[in-house]
Design a protein around this motif. Sequence first.
Motif, PDB file in Angstrom:
ATOM      1  N   HIS A 170      15.765  23.812  15.017  1.00 20.42           N
ATOM      2  CA  HIS A 170      16.689  23.183  14.061  1.00 20.42           C
ATOM      3  C   HIS A 170      18.043  23.900  14.029  1.00 20.42           C
ATOM      4  O   HIS A 170      18.988  23.380  13.443  1.00 20.42           O
ATOM      5  CB  HIS A 170      16.053  23.221  12.670  1.00 20.42           C
ATOM      6  N   ASN A 216      19.355  20.291   4.542  1.00 22.35           N
ATOM      7  CA  ASN A 216      19.359  19.050   3.762  1.00 22.35           C
ATOM      8  C   ASN A 216      20.604  18.855   2.914  1.00 22.35           C
ATOM      9  O   ASN A 216      20.829  17.764   2.389  1.00 22.35           O
ATOM     10  CB  ASN A 216      18.117  18.991   2.866  1.00 22.35           C
ATOM     11  N   GLY A 237      16.454   9.920  10.761  1.00 21.54           N
ATOM     12  CA  GLY A 237      15.567  10.805  10.016  1.00 21.54           C
ATOM     13  C   GLY A 237      16.043  12.241   9.899  1.00 21.54           C
ATOM     14  O   GLY A 237      15.351  13.073   9.321  1.00 21.54           O
ATOM     15  N   HIS A 238      17.227  12.551  10.440  1.00 21.71           N
ATOM     16  CA  HIS A 238      17.754  13.923  10.402  1.00 21.71           C
ATOM     17  C   HIS A 238      18.418  14.149   9.048  1.00 21.71           C
ATOM     18  O   HIS A 238      19.444  13.544   8.731  1.00 21.71           O
ATOM     19  CB  HIS A 238      18.757  14.111  11.540  1.00 21.71           C
ATOM     20  N   ASN A 239      17.845  15.037   8.246  1.00 23.91           N
ATOM     21  CA  ASN A 239      18.329  15.214   6.877  1.00 23.91           C
ATOM     22  C   ASN A 239      19.731  15.819   6.806  1.00 23.91           C
ATOM     23  O   ASN A 239      20.477  15.546   5.864  1.00 23.91           O
ATOM     24  CB  ASN A 239      17.345  16.050   6.060  1.00 23.91           C
ATOM     25  N   LYS A 260      21.954  12.851   7.286  1.00 21.44           N
ATOM     26  CA  LYS A 260      21.911  12.015   6.072  1.00 21.44           C
ATOM     27  C   LYS A 260      22.837  12.586   5.007  1.00 21.44           C
ATOM     28  O   LYS A 260      23.576  11.849   4.343  1.00 21.44           O
ATOM     29  CB  LYS A 260      20.483  11.947   5.514  1.00 21.44           C
ATOM     30  N   SER A 261      22.817  13.895   4.841  1.00 20.00           N
ATOM     31  CA  SER A 261      23.649  14.553   3.837  1.00 20.00           C
ATOM     32  C   SER A 261      25.129  14.385   4.164  1.00 20.00           C
ATOM     33  O   SER A 261      25.958  14.140   3.279  1.00 20.00           O
ATOM     34  CB  SER A 261      23.283  16.035   3.753  1.00 20.00           C
ATOM     35  N   GLN A 264      26.210  10.850   3.433  1.00 20.40           N
ATOM     36  CA  GLN A 264      26.274  10.662   1.981  1.00 20.40           C
ATOM     37  C   GLN A 264      27.522  11.300   1.369  1.00 20.40           C
ATOM     38  O   GLN A 264      28.186  10.714   0.519  1.00 20.40           O
ATOM     39  CB  GLN A 264      25.019  11.254   1.332  1.00 20.40           C
ATOM     40  N   GLU A 291       8.081  18.669  11.036  1.00 23.94           N
ATOM     41  CA  GLU A 291       8.700  19.784  10.313  1.00 23.94           C
ATOM     42  C   GLU A 291       8.342  21.117  10.965  1.00 23.94           C
ATOM     43  O   GLU A 291       9.204  21.970  11.170  1.00 23.94           O
ATOM     44  CB  GLU A 291       8.266  19.781   8.845  1.00 23.94           C
TER      45      GLU A 291
END
Length: 194
Positions: free
Chosen positions: A19, A66, A110-112, A115-116, A119, A142
Amino acid sequence: MWLIVGLGNPGPKYRNTRHNVGFMVVDRLADRASAGPFKEKFKGEWCKATIAGRDVVLLKPLTFMNLSGESLQQAMAFFKTPLSEVLVIHDELDLAYRDVRVKVGGGAAGHNGLKSIVQHCGGPDFARVRIGIGRPPKGSTESWVLGEFDTMESAELPDVLQAAALAAEAVVKDGAQAAQNKFNARPKAPSEKA
Protein backbone atom coordinates in the motif's frame (compact mmCIF):
# COMPACT_ATOMS: atom_id res chain seq x y z
CA MET A 1 2.61 24.01 -10.55
CA TRP A 2 2.14 20.24 -10.46
CA LEU A 3 1.31 18.73 -7.08
CA ILE A 4 2.48 15.11 -6.97
CA VAL A 5 1.04 13.09 -4.11
CA GLY A 6 2.13 9.57 -3.24
CA LEU A 7 -0.35 7.53 -1.25
CA GLY A 8 0.61 5.40 1.73
CA ASN A 9 0.39 5.00 5.49
CA PRO A 10 2.79 6.67 7.94
CA GLY A 11 5.11 4.92 10.37
CA PRO A 12 7.65 2.10 10.31
CA LYS A 13 4.96 -0.60 10.58
CA TYR A 14 3.77 0.20 7.03
CA ARG A 15 7.02 1.40 5.42
CA ASN A 16 7.62 -1.64 3.18
CA THR A 17 4.03 -2.64 2.44
CA ARG A 18 2.36 -2.84 -0.96
CA HIS A 19 0.00 0.00 0.00
CA ASN A 20 3.02 2.32 0.42
CA VAL A 21 4.45 2.27 -3.10
CA GLY A 22 3.15 5.82 -3.59
CA PHE A 23 5.34 7.05 -0.73
CA MET A 24 8.28 5.09 -2.15
CA VAL A 25 7.95 6.71 -5.59
CA VAL A 26 7.69 10.22 -4.13
CA ASP A 27 10.89 9.53 -2.17
CA ARG A 28 12.54 8.36 -5.39
CA LEU A 29 11.38 11.49 -7.24
CA ALA A 30 12.81 13.65 -4.45
CA ASP A 31 16.14 11.80 -4.68
CA ARG A 32 16.24 12.09 -8.48
CA ALA A 33 15.56 15.84 -8.25
CA SER A 34 17.97 16.38 -5.33
CA ALA A 35 15.00 17.85 -3.45
CA GLY A 36 14.13 18.00 0.20
CA PRO A 37 14.26 17.84 3.05
CA PHE A 38 10.61 17.08 3.57
CA LYS A 39 8.77 19.38 5.99
CA GLU A 40 5.57 18.74 7.92
CA LYS A 41 2.47 20.70 6.86
CA PHE A 42 -0.91 19.98 5.26
CA LYS A 43 -1.32 16.88 7.50
CA GLY A 44 1.61 15.44 5.57
CA GLU A 45 5.25 15.76 4.56
CA TRP A 46 6.08 17.90 1.54
CA CYS A 47 8.94 19.50 -0.34
CA LYS A 48 9.48 21.48 -3.51
CA ALA A 49 11.41 19.98 -6.41
CA THR A 50 12.25 20.75 -10.02
CA ILE A 51 11.24 18.09 -12.54
CA ALA A 52 11.72 18.58 -16.29
CA GLY A 53 12.51 22.24 -15.64
CA ARG A 54 9.21 22.82 -13.81
CA ASP A 55 8.60 23.57 -10.14
CA VAL A 56 6.56 20.84 -8.48
CA VAL A 57 5.41 20.01 -4.97
CA LEU A 58 5.89 16.46 -3.65
CA LEU A 59 3.47 15.39 -0.91
CA LYS A 60 3.12 12.33 1.32
CA PRO A 61 -0.12 12.53 3.38
CA LEU A 62 0.31 11.40 7.00
CA THR A 63 -3.44 11.02 7.58
CA PHE A 64 -3.45 7.29 6.86
CA MET A 65 -4.70 6.11 3.49
CA ASN A 66 -8.45 6.52 4.05
CA LEU A 67 -8.12 10.27 4.73
CA SER A 68 -5.55 11.15 2.04
CA GLY A 69 -7.87 13.72 0.49
CA GLU A 70 -7.77 15.90 3.62
CA SER A 71 -4.03 16.41 3.23
CA LEU A 72 -4.17 16.93 -0.53
CA GLN A 73 -7.06 19.40 -0.23
CA GLN A 74 -5.01 21.59 2.14
CA ALA A 75 -1.97 21.53 -0.15
CA MET A 76 -4.08 22.31 -3.23
CA ALA A 77 -5.62 25.31 -1.47
CA PHE A 78 -2.25 26.62 -0.26
CA PHE A 79 -0.49 26.32 -3.63
CA LYS A 80 -3.66 27.20 -5.63
CA THR A 81 -3.23 24.01 -7.64
CA PRO A 82 -6.13 23.03 -9.91
CA LEU A 83 -7.21 19.40 -10.09
CA SER A 84 -5.82 19.31 -13.65
CA GLU A 85 -2.29 19.67 -12.19
CA VAL A 86 -2.62 16.99 -9.50
CA LEU A 87 -0.83 13.68 -10.02
CA VAL A 88 -1.64 10.84 -7.62
CA ILE A 89 0.71 7.85 -7.37
CA HIS A 90 -0.89 4.76 -5.88
CA ASP A 91 -0.98 0.96 -5.69
CA GLU A 92 -3.42 -0.84 -7.97
CA LEU A 93 -4.88 -4.29 -7.28
CA ASP A 94 -6.28 -4.57 -10.81
CA LEU A 95 -2.83 -4.47 -12.43
CA ALA A 96 -0.30 -7.28 -12.33
CA TYR A 97 2.79 -6.71 -10.22
CA ARG A 98 5.44 -4.68 -12.12
CA ASP A 99 2.85 -3.02 -14.40
CA VAL A 100 2.89 0.78 -14.33
CA ARG A 101 0.13 2.72 -16.08
CA VAL A 102 -0.85 6.37 -16.44
CA LYS A 103 -4.52 7.36 -16.35
CA VAL A 104 -6.65 10.48 -16.06
CA GLY A 105 -9.97 10.31 -14.26
CA GLY A 106 -12.08 7.23 -13.69
CA GLY A 107 -13.39 5.50 -10.61
CA ALA A 108 -11.66 4.62 -7.37
CA ALA A 109 -11.92 0.82 -7.90
CA GLY A 110 -12.38 0.32 -4.17
CA HIS A 111 -9.19 2.24 -3.30
CA ASN A 112 -10.00 4.22 -0.17
CA GLY A 113 -7.22 6.75 -0.73
CA LEU A 114 -8.63 7.60 -4.15
CA LYS A 115 -12.18 7.74 -2.72
CA SER A 116 -11.02 10.30 -0.16
CA ILE A 117 -9.34 12.43 -2.84
CA VAL A 118 -12.44 12.36 -5.06
CA GLN A 119 -14.56 13.36 -2.05
CA HIS A 120 -12.34 16.19 -0.75
CA CYS A 121 -10.64 17.58 -3.86
CA GLY A 122 -13.34 18.21 -6.42
CA GLY A 123 -13.90 14.98 -8.28
CA PRO A 124 -12.06 12.19 -10.11
CA ASP A 125 -10.48 14.15 -12.97
CA PHE A 126 -6.85 14.04 -11.86
CA ALA A 127 -3.86 12.25 -13.36
CA ARG A 128 -2.71 8.98 -11.80
CA VAL A 129 0.32 6.74 -11.95
CA ARG A 130 -1.00 3.29 -11.09
CA ILE A 131 1.48 0.72 -9.79
CA GLY A 132 0.33 -2.88 -10.09
CA ILE A 133 0.48 -5.00 -6.96
CA GLY A 134 -1.79 -7.78 -8.24
CA ARG A 135 -4.54 -9.48 -6.31
CA PRO A 136 -3.91 -11.86 -3.42
CA PRO A 137 -3.68 -15.52 -4.42
CA LYS A 138 -5.75 -16.24 -1.30
CA GLY A 139 -6.80 -14.44 1.84
CA SER A 140 -8.11 -10.93 2.36
CA THR A 141 -7.37 -7.92 0.22
CA GLU A 142 -6.62 -5.86 3.35
CA SER A 143 -3.95 -8.32 4.50
CA TRP A 144 -2.46 -8.27 0.99
CA VAL A 145 -2.17 -4.50 0.60
CA LEU A 146 -0.87 -4.09 4.15
CA GLY A 147 1.56 -6.98 3.70
CA GLU A 148 5.19 -6.63 2.74
CA PHE A 149 6.57 -7.61 -0.66
CA ASP A 150 7.87 -11.18 -0.86
CA THR A 151 11.49 -11.94 -1.72
CA MET A 152 10.98 -12.09 -5.49
CA GLU A 153 8.87 -8.92 -5.53
CA SER A 154 11.42 -7.10 -3.37
CA ALA A 155 14.17 -7.96 -5.85
CA GLU A 156 12.13 -6.40 -8.67
CA LEU A 157 10.82 -3.44 -6.66
CA PRO A 158 13.63 -0.97 -7.51
CA ASP A 159 12.83 -1.37 -11.24
CA VAL A 160 9.11 -0.90 -10.58
CA LEU A 161 9.73 2.27 -8.56
CA GLN A 162 12.04 3.59 -11.27
CA ALA A 163 9.41 2.99 -13.96
CA ALA A 164 6.78 4.79 -11.87
CA ALA A 165 9.13 7.72 -11.24
CA LEU A 166 9.83 7.99 -14.98
CA ALA A 167 6.08 7.90 -15.69
CA ALA A 168 5.48 10.72 -13.19
CA GLU A 169 8.28 12.77 -14.73
CA ALA A 170 6.78 12.20 -18.19
CA VAL A 171 3.40 13.52 -16.98
CA VAL A 172 5.07 16.72 -15.76
CA LYS A 173 7.22 17.09 -18.87
CA ASP A 174 4.82 16.14 -21.67
CA GLY A 175 1.34 15.95 -20.11
CA ALA A 176 -0.76 13.00 -19.04
CA GLN A 177 -1.95 12.04 -22.53
CA ALA A 178 1.57 11.75 -23.93
CA ALA A 179 2.67 9.83 -20.83
CA GLN A 180 -0.28 7.45 -21.29
CA ASN A 181 0.75 6.80 -24.88
CA LYS A 182 4.30 6.03 -23.79
CA PHE A 183 3.74 3.98 -20.64
CA ASN A 184 0.48 2.20 -21.38
CA ALA A 185 1.65 0.60 -24.62
CA ARG A 186 2.39 -3.06 -24.17
CA PRO A 187 4.12 -5.46 -26.50
CA LYS A 188 1.72 -7.66 -28.41
CA ALA A 189 1.59 -11.30 -27.47
CA PRO A 190 2.64 -13.72 -30.25
CA SER A 191 -1.02 -14.63 -30.80
CA GLU A 192 -1.93 -10.94 -31.37
CA LYS A 193 0.68 -10.28 -34.04
CA ALA A 194 -0.43 -10.18 -37.68
